[in-house]
Write a protein that holds these residues in place. Structure first.
Motif, PDB file in Angstrom:
ATOM      1  N   GLY A 236     -21.599 -24.947 -16.148  1.00  0.00           N
ATOM      2  CA  GLY A 236     -20.230 -25.029 -17.375  1.00  0.00           C
ATOM      3  C   GLY A 236     -20.480 -26.359 -18.091  1.00  0.00           C
ATOM      4  O   GLY A 236     -20.179 -26.561 -19.129  1.00  0.00           O
ATOM      5  N   LEU A 237     -20.734 -27.415 -17.159  1.00  0.00           N
ATOM      6  CA  LEU A 237     -20.941 -28.754 -17.989  1.00  0.00           C
ATOM      7  C   LEU A 237     -21.982 -28.661 -18.911  1.00  0.00           C
ATOM      8  O   LEU A 237     -21.979 -29.035 -19.915  1.00  0.00           O
ATOM      9  N   LEU A 238     -23.235 -28.221 -18.576  1.00  0.00           N
ATOM     10  CA  LEU A 238     -24.275 -28.184 -19.276  1.00  0.00           C
ATOM     11  C   LEU A 238     -23.876 -27.276 -20.682  1.00  0.00           C
ATOM     12  O   LEU A 238     -24.440 -27.383 -21.946  1.00  0.00           O
ATOM     13  N   ALA A 239     -23.249 -25.930 -20.398  1.00  0.00           N
ATOM     14  CA  ALA A 239     -22.790 -25.263 -21.619  1.00  0.00           C
ATOM     15  C   ALA A 239     -21.785 -26.028 -22.615  1.00  0.00           C
ATOM     16  O   ALA A 239     -21.952 -25.916 -23.609  1.00  0.00           O
ATOM     17  N   VAL A 240     -21.032 -26.926 -21.911  1.00  0.00           N
ATOM     18  CA  VAL A 240     -20.157 -27.386 -22.582  1.00  0.00           C
ATOM     19  C   VAL A 240     -20.877 -28.573 -23.645  1.00  0.00           C
ATOM     20  O   VAL A 240     -20.493 -28.715 -24.815  1.00  0.00           O
ATOM     21  N   ALA A 241     -21.965 -29.028 -23.064  1.00  0.00           N
ATOM     22  CA  ALA A 241     -22.781 -30.264 -23.825  1.00  0.00           C
ATOM     23  C   ALA A 241     -23.442 -29.331 -25.103  1.00  0.00           C
ATOM     24  O   ALA A 241     -23.540 -29.865 -25.904  1.00  0.00           O
ATOM     25  N   VAL A 242     -23.787 -28.077 -24.625  1.00  0.00           N
ATOM     26  CA  VAL A 242     -24.782 -27.557 -25.608  1.00  0.00           C
ATOM     27  C   VAL A 242     -23.774 -27.174 -26.708  1.00  0.00           C
ATOM     28  O   VAL A 242     -24.141 -27.104 -27.994  1.00  0.00           O
ATOM     29  N   LEU A 243     -22.594 -26.706 -26.306  1.00  0.00           N
ATOM     30  CA  LEU A 243     -21.563 -26.085 -27.380  1.00  0.00           C
ATOM     31  C   LEU A 243     -21.040 -27.457 -28.211  1.00  0.00           C
ATOM     32  O   LEU A 243     -20.843 -27.441 -29.632  1.00  0.00           O
ATOM     33  N   GLY A 244     -21.087 -28.532 -27.629  1.00  0.00           N
ATOM     34  CA  GLY A 244     -20.702 -29.861 -28.573  1.00  0.00           C
ATOM     35  C   GLY A 244     -21.936 -30.221 -29.436  1.00  0.00           C
ATOM     36  O   GLY A 244     -21.412 -30.636 -30.371  1.00  0.00           O
ATOM     37  N   VAL A 245     -23.114 -30.092 -29.050  1.00  0.00           N
ATOM     38  CA  VAL A 245     -24.058 -30.389 -30.029  1.00  0.00           C
ATOM     39  C   VAL A 245     -24.052 -29.468 -31.255  1.00  0.00           C
ATOM     40  O   VAL A 245     -24.104 -29.717 -32.304  1.00  0.00           O
ATOM     41  N   LEU A 246     -23.739 -28.074 -30.825  1.00  0.00           N
ATOM     42  CA  LEU A 246     -23.597 -27.185 -32.029  1.00  0.00           C
ATOM     43  C   LEU A 246     -22.311 -27.665 -32.866  1.00  0.00           C
ATOM     44  O   LEU A 246     -22.339 -27.457 -34.107  1.00  0.00           O
ATOM     45  N   GLY A 247     -21.387 -28.031 -32.217  1.00  0.00           N
ATOM     46  CA  GLY A 247     -20.148 -28.583 -33.146  1.00  0.00           C
ATOM     47  C   GLY A 247     -20.601 -29.624 -33.771  1.00  0.00           C
ATOM     48  O   GLY A 247     -19.977 -29.443 -35.224  1.00  0.00           O
ATOM     49  N   ILE A 248     -21.387 -30.517 -33.504  1.00  0.00           N
ATOM     50  CA  ILE A 248     -21.448 -31.644 -34.240  1.00  0.00           C
ATOM     51  C   ILE A 248     -22.504 -31.547 -35.492  1.00  0.00           C
ATOM     52  O   ILE A 248     -22.043 -31.925 -36.613  1.00  0.00           O
ATOM     53  N   VAL A 249     -23.433 -30.290 -35.306  1.00  0.00           N
ATOM     54  CA  VAL A 249     -24.249 -29.930 -36.203  1.00  0.00           C
ATOM     55  C   VAL A 249     -23.390 -29.376 -37.359  1.00  0.00           C
ATOM     56  O   VAL A 249     -23.755 -29.168 -38.539  1.00  0.00           O
ATOM     57  N   LEU A 250     -22.490 -28.519 -36.923  1.00  0.00           N
ATOM     58  CA  LEU A 250     -21.644 -27.623 -37.790  1.00  0.00           C
ATOM     59  C   LEU A 250     -20.626 -28.396 -38.403  1.00  0.00           C
ATOM     60  O   LEU A 250     -20.221 -28.008 -39.770  1.00  0.00           O
ATOM     61  N   TYR A 251     -19.910 -29.325 -37.792  1.00  0.00           N
ATOM     62  CA  TYR A 251     -18.909 -29.925 -38.573  1.00  0.00           C
ATOM     63  C   TYR A 251     -19.067 -31.071 -39.172  1.00  0.00           C
ATOM     64  O   TYR A 251     -18.523 -31.499 -40.298  1.00  0.00           O
ATOM     65  N   GLU A 252     -19.742 -32.135 -38.572  1.00  0.00           N
ATOM     66  CA  GLU A 252     -20.079 -33.506 -38.999  1.00  0.00           C
ATOM     67  C   GLU A 252     -20.361 -33.401 -40.618  1.00  0.00           C
ATOM     68  O   GLU A 252     -19.979 -34.320 -41.264  1.00  0.00           O
ATOM     69  N   PRO A 253     -21.291 -32.629 -41.090  1.00  0.00           N
ATOM     70  CA  PRO A 253     -21.741 -32.465 -42.386  1.00  0.00           C
ATOM     71  C   PRO A 253     -20.489 -32.642 -43.238  1.00  0.00           C
ATOM     72  O   PRO A 253     -20.557 -32.692 -44.606  1.00  0.00           O
ATOM     73  N   ARG A 254     -19.146 -31.802 -42.827  1.00  0.00           N
ATOM     74  CA  ARG A 254     -18.244 -31.515 -43.757  1.00  0.00           C
ATOM     75  C   ARG A 254     -17.348 -32.588 -43.753  1.00  0.00           C
ATOM     76  O   ARG A 254     -16.305 -32.593 -44.611  1.00  0.00           O
ATOM     77  N   ARG A 255     -17.695 -33.725 -43.236  1.00  0.00           N
ATOM     78  CA  ARG A 255     -16.475 -34.722 -43.202  1.00  0.00           C
ATOM     79  C   ARG A 255     -16.938 -35.988 -44.355  1.00  0.00           C
ATOM     80  O   ARG A 255     -18.422 -36.114 -44.641  1.00  0.00           O
TER      81      ARG A 255
END
Length: 489
Positions: A236-255
């Motif tokens: 579960g922790l590794l899955a959270v980390a992977v989702l976090g990376v996807l979130g960074i890739v999708l969200y950060e360019p919009r800031r």
């Protein structure tokens, strides 16, 4: 718009530099000084290997996760103000560490200490840069400030060993309190307030995602021993980390002002520098964590003697850092990076031959290789990170490189502790056998730095840095690319 600071006399500028150097000393020293005390902490607090890992990683993980936030906040609300808060928090955390009656208390206190630490070194660097407006004077001041890292590395194991042997492991934290109090008072008296002409906005979503990624990976590695890699918690922790990376890739360019400026990664030199920073400190963090236990638990040395054995490492950092800076200016970062990576690889390979009865001169000779590595690796990594970057992005690039170093230290301790954890309470031969996995990892990191050092300093790499710089210059002139994503404020 340039920053306007009150006129400061040369003497006052030197006082400001000394205050900032004091912050560098206590923050960096608290990484190396704690490693020497780990065997004493384990015996006194009856903790496991994972408890020792968290004693180091609770500190470095917070530093890695919040360095960029602290720097941007200081630019926005005032550097002296944030620096003051950082000193008070670091001192309070050190006080709590010194009073710790259990490993859980100590880990929490280390988190408090690290929260203060995030507000010190990146902010101190900005204070030094603005205090010395003359480019030549600024370069000398930053060189002095950066050299304090090597001094801290040299003093940490020796001072820590003397304090542990003379007064117990609590004393390694008590020593911070008078230094912090003196720096706090002097900051109020001598450091002028300064702010950036335009501070970067707070990015709470990006900050949360970054913490989830780092925390998930490190927690999974450290606790994989008792829980097992197939445990639902670890998965579960590794899955959270992977989702976090996807979130960074999708969200950060919009800031407008993202915490992680992903356009920087279009530059091969910057991306390589960040990976090399992780490799470098992951290897060295693993070396420190394992070596202090090898010297004390396997070879039966006192904490002070173990600290003396690490003196060659810190001494070489102090001696080689200025030479590396001159070499960097004359020939560029390629040669220092190749030397650093080769020294790390050779150090890891030579460490495979170390056993409980290896003659001490041979052990010290191996440690010299790690000293050569640390004395030559940091300046070219920083230089490569900002290579070709516009001035407006230099601070962000160096902050991310610093965060990469702390991330590397955190991962190095987590992985090394997991590798030797099952052998820590067994025979000396079992421990040195378990170390082999650590040294093969270190050897691989050294080779990786050599390869990336060659790749990141070529002409094609420079072209990618130039194109990345153009994208920032276009934005600063108000030029938008047709496919630009929606901007969120």
């Amino acid at each position: 718009m340039p920053e306007h600071l009150p006129f400061l006399s040369p003497r006052r500028r030197l006082l400001v530099l000394a205050i900032c150097c004091a912050s560098m000393v206590v923050v960096v020293m608290d990484i190396s000084i704690v490693n020497v005390a780990l065997p004493s902490i384990r015996r006194d607090l009856h903790t496991s290997q994972s408890g020792l890992q968290w004693t180091v990683d609770a500190y470095t993980l917070v530093l890695a996760g919040f360095l960029v936030l602290a720097g941007s906040t200081a630019d926005r609300v005032g550097r002296r103000r944030v620096f003051h808060i950082g000193l008070a928090t670091f001192g309070f955390g050190s006080l709590l560490c010194g009073l710790a009656p259990s490993i859980d208390w100590l880990i929490v206190a280390r988190v408090v200490q690290a929260v203060g630490g995030t507000m010190l070194n990146p902010v101190a660097m900005a204070i030094v840069a603005t205090t010395f407006p003359d480019p030549a004077g600024r370069a000398r001041a930053i060189g002095v400030f950066a050299s304090m890292s090597g001094l801290s590395l040299a003093l940490g194991p020796i001072l820590g060993g003397a304090l542990v042997d003379g007064f117990g492991w609590h004393a390694i934290f008590w020593i911070n309190v008078p230094i912090v109090v003196a720096a706090f008072v002097c900051t109020a008296l001598f450091v002028p307030e300064s702010r950036a002409s335009r501070g970067r906005r707070f990015d709470p979503v990006g900050q949360t995602l970054m913490v989830l990624v780092l925390g998930g990976v490190v927690f999974a590695i450290i606790e994989s021993g008792p829980w097992g890699w197939t445990s639902p918690v670890i998965l579960g922790l590794l899955a959270v980390a992977v989702l976090g990376v996807l979130g960074i890739v999708l969200y950060e360019p919009r800031r407008v002002d993202p915490l992680l400026e992903l356009r920087l990664f279009r530059s091969v030199p910057f991306s390589s520098a960040l990976v090399m920073a992780v490799f470098a400190l992951c290897g060295f963090g693993a070396f420190l964590f394992v070596t202090t236990q090898y010297l004390q638990d396997v070879r039966g040395m006192s904490a002070f003697t173990a600290g003396l054995c690490l003196l060659p490492v810190g001494a070489l950092v102090i001696v080689l850092s200025p030479f590396t800076g001159r070499l960097l200016g004359a020939r560029g970062p390629r040669l220092p990076l190749v030397v650093a990576g080769s020294a790390l690889a050779l150090g890891g390979g030579a460490s495979l031959w170390l056993g409980p009865a290896t003659p001490l001169p041979a052990v010290l000779a191996v440690y010299l290789l790690f000293g050569v590595f640390m004395g030559t690796v940091n300046p070219p990594i920083t230089n490569t990170a900002v290579s070709g970057m516009p001035r407006s992005m230099a601070g962000v690039a160096t902050s991310l490189a610093s965060a990469g170093r702390q991330t590397g230290t955190t991962l190095g301790v987590a992985v090394a502790g997991t590798m030797v954890g099952s052998a820590a309470h067994h025979s000396a031969t079992a421990f040195t056998g378990a170390e082999h996995g650590v040294w093969w990892m270190v050897l691989g990191f050294g080779l990786g730095i050599v390869v990336l050092g060659l790749v990141s300093t070529g002409r094609r790499a420079s072209d990618t840095a130039a194109r990345a710089a153009e994208s920032f210059e276009d934005v600063s002139r108000g030029v938008r690319r047709p496919a630009a994503p929606t901007v969120r404020r």
